[in-house]
Design a protein around this motif. Structure first.
Motif, short mmCIF file in Angstrom:
data_model
loop_
_atom_site.label_atom_id
_atom_site.label_comp_id
_atom_site.label_asym_id
_atom_site.label_seq_id
_atom_site.Cartn_x
_atom_site.Cartn_y
_atom_site.Cartn_z
N LEU A 125 -43.04 84.25 38.29
CA LEU A 125 -42.75 83.57 39.56
C LEU A 125 -43.95 83.60 40.47
O LEU A 125 -44.69 84.60 40.49
CB LEU A 125 -41.57 84.24 40.27
CG LEU A 125 -40.19 84.16 39.61
CD1 LEU A 125 -39.18 84.94 40.44
CD2 LEU A 125 -39.75 82.71 39.46
N SER A 129 -42.36 82.16 45.65
CA SER A 129 -40.93 82.23 45.29
C SER A 129 -40.40 83.64 45.42
O SER A 129 -39.27 83.85 45.85
CB SER A 129 -40.64 81.78 43.85
OG SER A 129 -41.64 81.02 43.34
N GLN A 130 -41.22 84.62 45.00
CA GLN A 130 -40.74 86.00 45.08
C GLN A 130 -40.48 86.41 46.51
O GLN A 130 -39.48 87.04 46.84
CB GLN A 130 -41.75 86.96 44.44
CG GLN A 130 -41.92 86.66 42.97
CD GLN A 130 -42.81 87.66 42.25
OE1 GLN A 130 -42.58 88.85 42.29
NE2 GLN A 130 -43.80 87.15 41.55
N THR A 132 -39.99 84.37 49.19
CA THR A 132 -38.92 83.62 49.86
C THR A 132 -37.55 84.07 49.34
O THR A 132 -36.61 84.23 50.11
CB THR A 132 -39.08 82.09 49.71
OG1 THR A 132 -39.31 81.80 48.35
CG2 THR A 132 -40.21 81.54 50.53
N ASP A 133 -37.46 84.34 48.02
CA ASP A 133 -36.18 84.84 47.47
C ASP A 133 -35.79 86.14 48.18
O ASP A 133 -34.63 86.34 48.54
CB ASP A 133 -36.30 85.10 45.96
CG ASP A 133 -36.32 83.78 45.17
OD1 ASP A 133 -36.14 82.72 45.79
OD2 ASP A 133 -36.55 83.84 43.94
N THR A 134 -36.78 87.02 48.33
CA THR A 134 -36.49 88.31 48.98
C THR A 134 -36.02 88.08 50.41
O THR A 134 -35.03 88.66 50.86
CB THR A 134 -37.77 89.18 49.00
OG1 THR A 134 -38.26 89.26 47.66
CG2 THR A 134 -37.50 90.57 49.51
N MET A 136 -34.69 85.44 51.72
CA MET A 136 -33.40 84.74 51.80
C MET A 136 -32.25 85.67 51.43
O MET A 136 -31.15 85.54 51.97
CB MET A 136 -33.41 83.52 50.87
CG MET A 136 -34.31 82.41 51.39
SD MET A 136 -34.70 81.19 50.12
CE MET A 136 -33.12 80.41 49.91
N ALA A 137 -32.53 86.63 50.55
CA ALA A 137 -31.45 87.52 50.09
C ALA A 137 -31.21 88.66 51.06
O ALA A 137 -30.10 89.11 51.25
CB ALA A 137 -31.81 88.08 48.72
N ARG A 148 -34.55 78.51 53.25
CA ARG A 148 -35.82 78.50 52.52
C ARG A 148 -37.06 78.11 53.35
O ARG A 148 -38.07 78.82 53.29
CB ARG A 148 -35.71 77.62 51.27
CG ARG A 148 -36.94 77.72 50.35
CD ARG A 148 -36.71 77.06 49.02
NE ARG A 148 -35.73 77.76 48.19
CZ ARG A 148 -36.01 78.83 47.45
NH1 ARG A 148 -37.21 79.35 47.42
NH2 ARG A 148 -35.07 79.40 46.72
#
Ligand SMILES: Nc1ncnc2c1ncn2[C@@H]1O[C@H](COP(=O)(O)OP(=O)(O)O)[C@@H](O)[C@H]1O
Ligand SMILES: [Mg+2]
Length: 358
Positions: A125, A129-130, A132-134, A136-137, A148
């Motif tokens: 990734l 992405s890593q 933004t995923d973190t 967002m979660a 996002r």
């Protein structure tokens, strides 16, 4: 592993006061291993003030990482035969220290970074992405997970904060396209993304060359300055600790054997182990490179022993040291938690500790 007798006169004062971002009380961690139970951490207590950098130093195997993984809440009952004590963070005292799920972090107030940043990142990734995923979660303290586009903007800000040049471009790169130093910056950015009050940095510069190491330490100092975050900096290297820490605690055999202000520990170390460790530390300012090692080996943490765990290697050993384990006792004056303290039977330490009531 119970020593035959211990020093009951003045045990390590458990932190009681508030006003700390992290308080650890009487932490014990005994781990299952194929070759028996490892008594990795044996009753350590300490506290960290907001904005303070606490250095933890000790040889490999002294229990630094295990203690911090337990503080994070990463050991479950499968891994830990015994895990006891308490951890107070974000106004909550955790007395049940075994994690319900392995690798579930105890509190969003705590974050940790490790030595091996490259393998901590997901290779398939992009950094963006890593991150933004973190974002967002996670549920940052300031409000819930982010949509996002906001997460991407925040990710770029965080990369800026850790001084990554051209942060927007970095978001589109994969970890293998970054140097080790850049990966560690990304890990720091991800660790602080939920706005924790305490960042634990476990040997964050050990895998890096000296110049990059120095840059990463600057980043951590700047983050402390800008966010008021507390940092627990773990290193086997006294040079790293001297550079960043306000206070230092020295660990040996899963115990804290000495702690104090950075100046005290460097200019007036009391415990023979601290003195030996300092004598073996290369002085970068004198161009020293290779470090020597302290003769002998630390005790096998699966076996019971009596007395001071350093007795077998100590140049100043006395009879009592082989029989009774000394407690961590205050040396000199100061508030209990910040007080200079050492665990040693030598008269220069024991007498100072006896003289000054708490
Ligand atoms: N997952 C584990 N299972 C069993 N024993 C472990 C585990 N991790 C570390 N240990 C042991 O616990 C002791 C402390 O290790 P560690 O905290 O990693 O030391 P340090 O970080 O100070 O180098 C060592 O004896 C080590 O071998
Ligand atoms: Mg370690």
């Amino acid at each position: 592993m119970q020593p035959a007798r211990t020093d009951s006169r003045r045990p390590d004062p458990a932190p009681v006061a508030s006003g700390y971002s992290l308080i650890v009380r009487d932490l014990h961690v005994h781990l299952r291993s194929r070759h028996g139970t490892v008594h990795a951490v044996n009753g350590i207590s300490f506290a960290v003030k907001p904005g303070e950098i606490l250095g933890i130093v000790g040889e490999s195997g002294s229990g630094k990482s295990v203690a911090m993984l337990a503080v994070m809440g990463f050991f479950d009952r499968e891994a830990a035969r015994l895990i006891s004590g308490s951890v107070t963070v974000g106004g909550t005292e955790w007395r049940e220290l075994a994690a319900p799920d392995p690798w579930s972090s105890r509190s969003p107030e705590l974050a940790i970074i490790f030595q091996d940043a490259v393998s901590s990142l997901n290779p398939v990734l992009t950094v963006g992405s890593q991150m933004t995923d973190t974002l967002m979660a996670r549920q940052p303290k300031s409000g819930g997970g982010m949509p996002r586009p906001a997460a991407r903007r925040r990710a770029a800000e965080l990369l800026d904060l850790v001084r990554i040049p051209d942060a927007a471009r970095c978001l589109d790169l994969y970890p293998h396209q970054l140097s080790g130093g850049m990966c560690q910056r990304v890990m720091i950015a991800m660790a602080i993304s939920a706005d924790p009050s305490v960042l634990i940095a476990d040997e964050p510069t050990t895998a890096l060359d000296v110049t990059v190491q120095s840059q990463i330490l600057d980043v951590l100092l700047e983050i402390r300055q800008r966010t008021g975050m507390s940092i627990v900096m773990i290193s086997h290297d006294f040079g790293v600790i001297a550079r960043v820490a306000d206070r230092v605690q020295v660990m040996y055999a899963g115990r804290i054997v000495e702690r104090g202000g950075v100046d005290d520990i460097f200019s007036r170390p009391q415990h023979p182990y601290t003195r030996a460790l300092l004598a073996c530390s290369p002085r970068i300012d004198r161009g020293e490179q290779a470090s020597q090692i302290i003769p002998g080996a630390p005790p096998d943490m699966r076996l019971a022993f009596a007395g001071c765990p350093f007795a077998a290697r100590c140049a100043e050993v006395m009879g009592v040291c082989r029989r009774d384990e000394p407690a961590l006792r205050p040396v000199g004056s100061g508030a209990v938690l910040e007080r200079y303290a050492a665990s040693c039977w030598l008269p220069r330490i024991a007498d100072a500790g006896n003289g000054d009531g708490r």
